[in-house]
Write a protein that holds these residues in place. Sequence first.
Motif, short mmCIF file in Angstrom:
data_model
loop_
_atom_site.label_atom_id
_atom_site.label_comp_id
_atom_site.label_asym_id
_atom_site.label_seq_id
_atom_site.Cartn_x
_atom_site.Cartn_y
_atom_site.Cartn_z
N HIS A 131 63.68 96.64 59.89
CA HIS A 131 64.08 95.27 59.85
C HIS A 131 63.01 94.45 59.63
O HIS A 131 61.75 94.56 59.76
CB HIS A 131 64.56 94.87 61.15
CG HIS A 131 65.84 95.22 61.77
ND1 HIS A 131 66.20 96.75 62.28
CD2 HIS A 131 67.17 94.91 61.44
CE1 HIS A 131 67.37 96.73 62.44
NE2 HIS A 131 68.12 95.79 62.01
N ASP A 158 63.67 93.97 67.40
CA ASP A 158 63.40 92.98 68.62
C ASP A 158 63.92 93.85 69.98
O ASP A 158 64.88 93.99 70.44
CB ASP A 158 64.45 91.78 68.43
CG ASP A 158 63.80 90.62 69.46
OD1 ASP A 158 63.36 90.96 70.45
OD2 ASP A 158 64.19 89.56 69.19
N GLY A 161 72.92 86.59 65.19
CA GLY A 161 72.23 85.88 66.08
C GLY A 161 73.48 85.48 67.12
O GLY A 161 74.35 85.95 67.17
N ARG A 187 67.00 93.75 72.00
CA ARG A 187 68.30 94.39 71.38
C ARG A 187 68.23 95.78 72.10
O ARG A 187 69.34 96.59 71.57
CB ARG A 187 68.35 94.30 70.15
CG ARG A 187 68.32 92.96 69.66
CD ARG A 187 68.75 92.81 68.00
NE ARG A 187 70.38 93.26 67.93
CZ ARG A 187 70.63 93.91 66.77
NH1 ARG A 187 69.67 94.55 66.08
NH2 ARG A 187 71.81 94.23 66.81
N LYS A 245 78.80 85.50 69.17
CA LYS A 245 77.89 86.29 68.40
C LYS A 245 78.17 85.92 67.00
O LYS A 245 79.25 85.63 66.42
CB LYS A 245 78.18 87.76 68.46
CG LYS A 245 77.28 88.74 67.59
CD LYS A 245 76.12 88.97 68.16
CE LYS A 245 74.90 89.52 67.20
NZ LYS A 245 73.72 89.53 67.85
N ALA A 249 71.93 90.01 55.32
CA ALA A 249 72.78 90.48 56.41
C ALA A 249 71.96 90.08 57.70
O ALA A 249 70.78 90.74 57.91
CB ALA A 249 72.99 91.89 56.48
N ALA A 250 72.36 89.30 58.50
CA ALA A 250 71.57 88.86 59.77
C ALA A 250 72.63 88.33 60.59
O ALA A 250 73.80 88.15 60.47
CB ALA A 250 70.53 87.82 59.65
N SER A 252 77.48 86.35 62.75
CA SER A 252 77.24 87.22 62.03
C SER A 252 77.05 86.57 60.53
O SER A 252 77.98 85.90 60.08
CB SER A 252 78.15 88.33 61.57
OG SER A 252 77.93 89.42 62.53
N SER A 254 68.29 82.61 68.03
CA SER A 254 67.48 83.49 68.45
C SER A 254 68.00 84.89 67.98
O SER A 254 68.28 85.77 68.72
CB SER A 254 68.00 83.37 70.14
OG SER A 254 68.93 82.36 70.57
N GLY A 255 68.07 84.92 66.83
CA GLY A 255 68.48 86.31 66.24
C GLY A 255 67.46 86.65 65.05
O GLY A 255 66.34 86.21 64.94
N GLY A 256 67.92 87.35 64.11
CA GLY A 256 67.28 87.79 62.86
C GLY A 256 67.74 88.98 62.03
O GLY A 256 69.20 88.75 61.94
N GLY A 257 67.12 89.44 61.36
CA GLY A 257 68.04 90.68 60.44
C GLY A 257 67.34 90.62 59.08
O GLY A 257 66.13 90.80 58.89
N HIS A 258 67.98 90.78 58.09
CA HIS A 258 67.51 91.12 56.63
C HIS A 258 67.86 89.83 56.08
O HIS A 258 68.74 88.82 56.28
CB HIS A 258 68.10 92.21 56.07
CG HIS A 258 68.14 93.52 56.96
ND1 HIS A 258 66.88 94.16 57.11
CD2 HIS A 258 69.20 93.91 57.88
CE1 HIS A 258 67.35 95.09 57.98
NE2 HIS A 258 68.61 95.00 58.58
P1 5GP Z 1 75.52 92.31 62.30
O1 5GP Z 1 75.87 91.12 61.57
O2 5GP Z 1 76.03 93.43 61.62
O3 5GP Z 1 75.59 92.16 63.77
O4 5GP Z 1 73.82 92.34 62.04
C1 5GP Z 1 73.40 92.21 60.55
C2 5GP Z 1 71.76 92.44 60.85
O5 5GP Z 1 71.27 91.58 61.45
C3 5GP Z 1 71.52 93.56 61.31
O6 5GP Z 1 70.66 94.46 60.54
C4 5GP Z 1 71.03 93.27 62.92
O7 5GP Z 1 70.30 94.18 63.02
C5 5GP Z 1 70.68 92.11 62.62
N1 5GP Z 1 70.88 91.29 63.90
C6 5GP Z 1 72.12 91.16 64.29
N2 5GP Z 1 72.13 90.39 65.50
C7 5GP Z 1 70.77 90.23 65.65
C8 5GP Z 1 70.23 89.47 66.91
O8 5GP Z 1 70.69 88.91 67.74
N3 5GP Z 1 68.85 89.55 66.83
C9 5GP Z 1 68.08 90.19 65.49
N4 5GP Z 1 66.78 90.36 65.67
N5 5GP Z 1 68.70 90.78 64.79
C10 5GP Z 1 70.02 90.81 64.78
#
Ligand code: 5GP
Length: 316
Positions: free
Chosen positions: A108, A85, A294, A88, A265, A291-292, A267, A284-288
């Motif tokens: 992603h 995105d 926002g 980021r 934030k 594991a994701a 996780s 307003s986030g995303g990921g896999h």
């Molecule tokens: P983490 O929990 O380690 O911050 O992120 C886990 C996964 O989610 C990572 O692949 C990261 O790129 C994705 N991710 C984390 N925060 C965001 C966000 O705010 N927006 C999006 N689109 N992906 C996120």
Amino acid sequence: MTLDKIVEEIGKAENIVILTHDIPDGDAIGSSLALYLGLTQLNKNVDLIIPEFPDTFNFLPGIDEIKKESENEPYDLAIALDCGDIKRLNGFVKYFEDADVKIQIDHHKVNTMFGDYNFVDPTAPSCSQVLIVVLESLGIEITKEIGTCLLTGIITDTGGFKYQGVTPETFEFTAGLLTRGVNVSSIYKKVMQTVSKARFELTKRAMNRLEFLEDGKISFTYITEQDKNETNAGINDHDGIVEMARDIEGVEVSIFLREQEEGYKISLRSNEYINVADICLMFSGGGHLRAAGGEISLPFDQAKEKILSECKRHLK
Ligand code: 5GP
Ligand code: MN
């Protein structure tokens, strides 16, 4: 084909900027440095801009050449790595948008495909693995240095070769690096095992306040700005907390909140069936799938309640 266009555009460009996601992890830094070293091999003028990164990665080849900001804007070409995105892009969306041509290389699943050319393989376990194909297509030699950077990305994003996304190519590539004398064990130890004192103290706090909900199917914990200050935590020292809670027997979804200037934030990690990327789309986030992340701009109690009720709805 996208890859052909990418090779063509890189071939034409003289001044190139490489960008990655904010709070960069091993895959973000490893893939960016690998591409940086590769494009330098092709005699391009390349800037790799990462304003802040953890000391853990100081051993990587090329790390001293990373710039905190640009003096060479605008560029012929901008390449974004490991970022699904544009929001980021570590505060430098402008460098990306101002470039004549924009390329995204990523893995992603939730992906806004924000480049002119998007080379995205959501089945790849790391952006570094996606990048191998690009480097090979460009005729770049995967030197020991480039291999070290790519392997760092692969090791960190696969949790040390253990996540579902690992493919035969992951091991074939690693085997090839071993043949060429890359010290896989030493990289593994540096990026997966060694823990700073600050990280240990921060983790201890998060574990002490961990709660189990819904018969232990949900784990919940958090850290505050005060925790970060009191433990002298670096930007990535919270890494690993959400996974530690996910790995507790019976937990399906692990929730970790980290206080930011505005709100929290989020996780999320899951084990078997919850699609946490879907849940994070609501924040307003995303990921896999498993594991994701926002964001949520609410006071702590309300943020906790909202994310908990969202996760509960997905439990079986
Ligand atoms: P983490 O929990 O380690 O911050 O992120 C886990 C996964 O989610 C990572 O692949 C990261 O790129 C994705 N991710 C984390 N925060 C965001 C966000 O705010 N927006 C999006 N689109 N992906 C996120
Ligand atoms: Mn990644």
